[in-house]
Scaffold this motif. Structure first.
Motif, mmCIF file in Angstrom:
data_model
loop_
_atom_site.group_PDB
_atom_site.id
_atom_site.type_symbol
_atom_site.label_atom_id
_atom_site.label_comp_id
_atom_site.label_asym_id
_atom_site.label_seq_id
_atom_site.Cartn_x
_atom_site.Cartn_y
_atom_site.Cartn_z
ATOM 1 N N GLY A 49 -74.599 -29.227 9.441
ATOM 2 C CA GLY A 49 -73.367 -29.480 8.713
ATOM 3 C C GLY A 49 -73.285 -30.836 8.050
ATOM 4 O O GLY A 49 -72.268 -31.160 7.422
ATOM 5 N N THR A 50 -74.321 -31.653 8.163
ATOM 6 C CA THR A 50 -74.310 -32.951 7.491
ATOM 7 C C THR A 50 -74.243 -32.721 5.982
ATOM 8 O O THR A 50 -75.072 -31.991 5.421
ATOM 9 C CB THR A 50 -75.575 -33.753 7.834
ATOM 10 N N PRO A 51 -73.274 -33.324 5.284
ATOM 11 C CA PRO A 51 -73.158 -33.103 3.835
ATOM 12 C C PRO A 51 -74.406 -33.544 3.088
ATOM 13 O O PRO A 51 -75.024 -34.569 3.422
ATOM 14 C CB PRO A 51 -71.962 -33.985 3.450
ATOM 15 N N ALA A 52 -74.771 -32.768 2.086
ATOM 16 C CA ALA A 52 -75.963 -33.098 1.297
ATOM 17 C C ALA A 52 -75.838 -34.474 0.657
ATOM 18 O O ALA A 52 -76.827 -35.198 0.501
ATOM 19 C CB ALA A 52 -76.195 -32.023 0.231
ATOM 20 N N GLY A 53 -74.615 -34.842 0.282
ATOM 21 C CA GLY A 53 -74.402 -36.143 -0.338
ATOM 22 C C GLY A 53 -74.770 -37.299 0.567
ATOM 23 O O GLY A 53 -75.243 -38.343 0.105
ATOM 24 N N VAL A 54 -74.567 -37.109 1.872
ATOM 25 C CA VAL A 54 -74.928 -38.151 2.836
ATOM 26 C C VAL A 54 -76.439 -38.357 2.836
ATOM 27 O O VAL A 54 -76.928 -39.487 2.835
ATOM 28 C CB VAL A 54 -74.434 -37.776 4.247
ATOM 29 N N VAL A 55 -77.175 -37.250 2.835
ATOM 30 C CA VAL A 55 -78.636 -37.335 2.823
ATOM 31 C C VAL A 55 -79.119 -37.951 1.514
ATOM 32 O O VAL A 55 -80.015 -38.817 1.512
ATOM 33 C CB VAL A 55 -79.263 -35.937 3.026
ATOM 34 N N ASN A 56 -78.517 -37.555 0.406
ATOM 35 C CA ASN A 56 -78.936 -38.067 -0.903
ATOM 36 C C ASN A 56 -78.672 -39.563 -1.048
ATOM 37 O O ASN A 56 -79.380 -40.247 -1.809
ATOM 38 C CB ASN A 56 -78.218 -37.306 -2.018
ATOM 39 N N ASP A 57 -77.668 -40.062 -0.350
ATOM 40 C CA ASP A 57 -77.330 -41.483 -0.429
ATOM 41 C C ASP A 57 -77.985 -42.304 0.675
ATOM 42 O O ASP A 57 -77.559 -43.434 0.957
ATOM 43 C CB ASP A 57 -75.807 -41.679 -0.387
ATOM 44 N N THR A 58 -79.008 -41.727 1.307
ATOM 45 C CA THR A 58 -79.753 -42.457 2.335
ATOM 46 C C THR A 58 -81.234 -42.452 1.966
ATOM 47 O O THR A 58 -81.875 -41.406 1.950
ATOM 48 C CB THR A 58 -79.555 -41.811 3.727
ATOM 49 N N VAL A 59 -81.742 -43.609 1.638
ATOM 50 C CA VAL A 59 -83.151 -43.774 1.289
ATOM 51 C C VAL A 59 -83.927 -44.073 2.570
ATOM 52 O O VAL A 59 -83.570 -44.986 3.324
ATOM 53 C CB VAL A 59 -83.338 -44.919 0.271
ATOM 54 N N VAL A 60 -84.984 -43.309 2.814
ATOM 55 C CA VAL A 60 -85.741 -43.437 4.053
ATOM 56 C C VAL A 60 -87.042 -44.198 3.789
ATOM 57 O O VAL A 60 -87.809 -43.853 2.886
ATOM 58 C CB VAL A 60 -86.052 -42.053 4.658
ATOM 59 N N LEU A 61 -87.269 -45.237 4.615
ATOM 60 C CA LEU A 61 -88.457 -46.078 4.505
ATOM 61 C C LEU A 61 -89.342 -45.902 5.729
ATOM 62 O O LEU A 61 -88.878 -45.422 6.763
ATOM 63 C CB LEU A 61 -88.058 -47.553 4.386
ATOM 64 N N ARG A 62 -90.596 -46.310 5.597
ATOM 65 C CA ARG A 62 -91.521 -46.295 6.733
ATOM 66 C C ARG A 62 -91.792 -47.724 7.189
ATOM 67 O O ARG A 62 -92.108 -48.595 6.376
ATOM 68 C CB ARG A 62 -92.840 -45.612 6.365
ATOM 69 N N LEU A 63 -91.657 -47.956 8.473
ATOM 70 C CA LEU A 63 -91.906 -49.269 9.039
ATOM 71 C C LEU A 63 -93.337 -49.724 8.746
ATOM 72 O O LEU A 63 -94.283 -48.937 8.863
ATOM 73 C CB LEU A 63 -91.676 -49.236 10.554
ATOM 74 N N ASN A 64 -93.461 -50.986 8.354
ATOM 75 C CA ASN A 64 -94.746 -51.646 8.104
ATOM 76 C C ASN A 64 -95.514 -51.082 6.902
ATOM 77 O O ASN A 64 -96.679 -51.443 6.694
ATOM 78 C CB ASN A 64 -95.636 -51.614 9.359
ATOM 79 N N ASP A 65 -94.859 -50.223 6.113
ATOM 80 C CA ASP A 65 -95.445 -49.743 4.857
ATOM 81 C C ASP A 65 -94.953 -50.674 3.749
ATOM 82 O O ASP A 65 -93.910 -50.438 3.132
ATOM 83 C CB ASP A 65 -95.018 -48.301 4.605
#
Length: 458
Positions: free
Chosen positions: A192-208
């Motif tokens: 149920g997490t809104p798609a907009g929440v996911v779209n407004d969250t940029v995911v990074l990788r540690l030490n990359d």
């Protein structure tokens, strides 16, 4: 580590339990709880199969369960009890104020004392506002960053836990099937997490370094902040490299992105917190756990010009921050007592114990040819049933067989009177001694070796 009364001792001094890890009183309590509580547990983090023992009381490094069995506690209520259980200065401080009332619709001087103690330890923290949990602290730090920058989106790291707030739960526990190949994909944690929440969250990788810089530059115009826990458990409990830290700090500055440091756990790493240890200059810091002395707490802190978004004295603030029990006097006096006892010498001693534990374990694993390793930083540690290098969430991700092995090791250690988290991670407390650490290392090695012999995972 002194031996519990219902554990026998062999000639090497290591405990062997005569009884089941889960006693009849704990089993009865769990059956009752399942009727009135979904899953039978008020906190998902306190559950592990088939069930956890129920706590009755704690003292120092030990917790006694409902069946009278003493456990050496490396969980410390999810790393929050820096001095262990029933720390006398905290108990004394609570006794002095509890008869006068537990909470008021007015401020108390106790909140000033704790705020001053935090600001004294870390000059970057010029002002403080208290809340009741680390989740709230991160949430309000993000709201403040959005208000300051006028931008809607945030960035966070794959596998990093920052509490129960929709945007920071994105990609908390992605799997190889959905985490993306060339760059991390945002994966909703809860149904149920809104798609907009996911779209407004940029995911990074540690030490990359290169990949994270590229994503920050591509999204910089819409990013209010980067939320960063420098040593997060699910990402392997490994610290960021100096090169990565420099890139993150400099890129955020260049793009006008606020750096929000989640020190809910990692404040324990240094007298002035983890940002002082890693040479970072965060724009806002989220605090919790140990700063409450064992009571519910959270805090948002930072330079005064950023904290001004919470100022309600002139007009409606840019960010409204309330909380019926925020800055209650019980938490404030407990936190002040705990912090004052965790001085620079105590920090150094506890970190040294952590280094000794990790070194002893890794040397023993190598000597006994056990395919396992322990990572961590300061007074934290985490066991991994493999030997390949760990740099981020993906390289830390265990296979199904390895996950099963960790569960077996954790439950076997519980049977030996040792309490770790369900992921075989732990936090040391000032109540522990060098002898305790040696015994703990021996117990972990024996349990890990035993499980590997029973069901090899590599």
């Amino acid at each position: 580590m002194s031996t519990p009364g219902n554990i026998t001792t062999n000639d090497k001094g290591h405990g062997h339990n005569r009884v089941s890890p889960i006693g009849p009183q704990s089993k009865m309590a769990f059956e009752k709880s399942k009727v009135i509580t979904p899953g039978g547990s008020m906190r998902g983090a306190t559950f592990f199969a088939p069930q956890a023992p129920y706590a009755l009381r704690g003292e120092g490094a030990w917790v006694t369960d409902a069946d009278g069995r003493r456990l050496f506690d490396c969980n410390n209520n999810m790393f929050s009890l820096i001095h262990g259980h029933a720390f006398q200065p905290v108990v004394d401080a609570l006794h002095k104020v509890i008869d006068a009332g537990t909470a008021f619709g007015l401020p108390t001087t106790a909140e000033i004392d704790l705020a001053e103690e935090l600001c004294r330890r870390a000059p970057r923290l010029e002002q403080v506002r208290f809340v009741n949990s680390g989740t709230e602290a991160v949430m309000f730090a993000i709201k403040a960053a959005r208000a300051i920058t006028g931008r809607p989106a945030i960035a966070k790291f794959e596998g990093a836990y920052h509490g129960a707030y929709d945007c920071v739960e994105v990609s908390l526990d992605p799997t190889p099937a959905n985490w993306g190949d060339t760059e991390p994909l945002g994966v909703a944690h809860d149904a149920g997490t809104p798609a907009g929440v996911v779209n407004d969250t940029v995911v990074l990788r540690l030490n990359d370094v290169d990949g994270s810089r590229r994503l920050l530059e591509a999204n910089g115009a819409r990013l209010a902040c980067v939320v960063f826990d420098p040593v997060t458990s699910r990402a392997g409990m490994v610290p960021p490299t100096e090169t990565f830290r420099d890139m993150l700090q400099n890129t955020c500055r260049q793009l006008g992105i606020l750096l929000v440091l989640d020190e809910v756990i990692s404040f324990r790493f240094g007298y002035g917190g983890s940002h002082s240890v890693f040479g970072l200059e965060p724009d806002l810091v989220a605090l919790g756990k140990m700063i409450g002395g064992g009571l519910p707490v959270g805090a948002i802190a930072g330079p005064a010009h950023h904290m001004a978004v919470f100022d309600h004295t002139k007009a409606k603030p840019l960010v409204s921050l309330g909380g019926t029990f925020s800055a209650n006097p019980l938490t404030m006096v407990a936190g002040t007592a705990a912090l004052r006892a965790f001085d620079a010498q105590a920090v150094e001693r506890l970190n040294a114990l952590g280094s000794t534990l990790r070194q002893n374990l890794n040397e023993a694993f190598k000597k006994d040819r056990i395919p396992a390793q322990v990572t961590g930083f300061g007074s934290l540690f985490r066991l991994h049933p493999f030997t390949s290098p760990i740099t981020d969430y993906r390289s830390c991700y265990p296979s199904a067989i390895q996950k099963a092995a960790l569960s077996k090791i954790q439950f076997k250690l519980l049977g030996e009177g040792l309490l770790l988290t369900q992921y075989c991670a732990g936090a040391l407390s000032t109540a522990m001694s060098r002898s305790d650490i040696n015994d703990l290392a021996e117990a972990i090695v024996l349990a890990t070796k035993s499980v590997f012999i029973e069901s090899p995972w590599s």
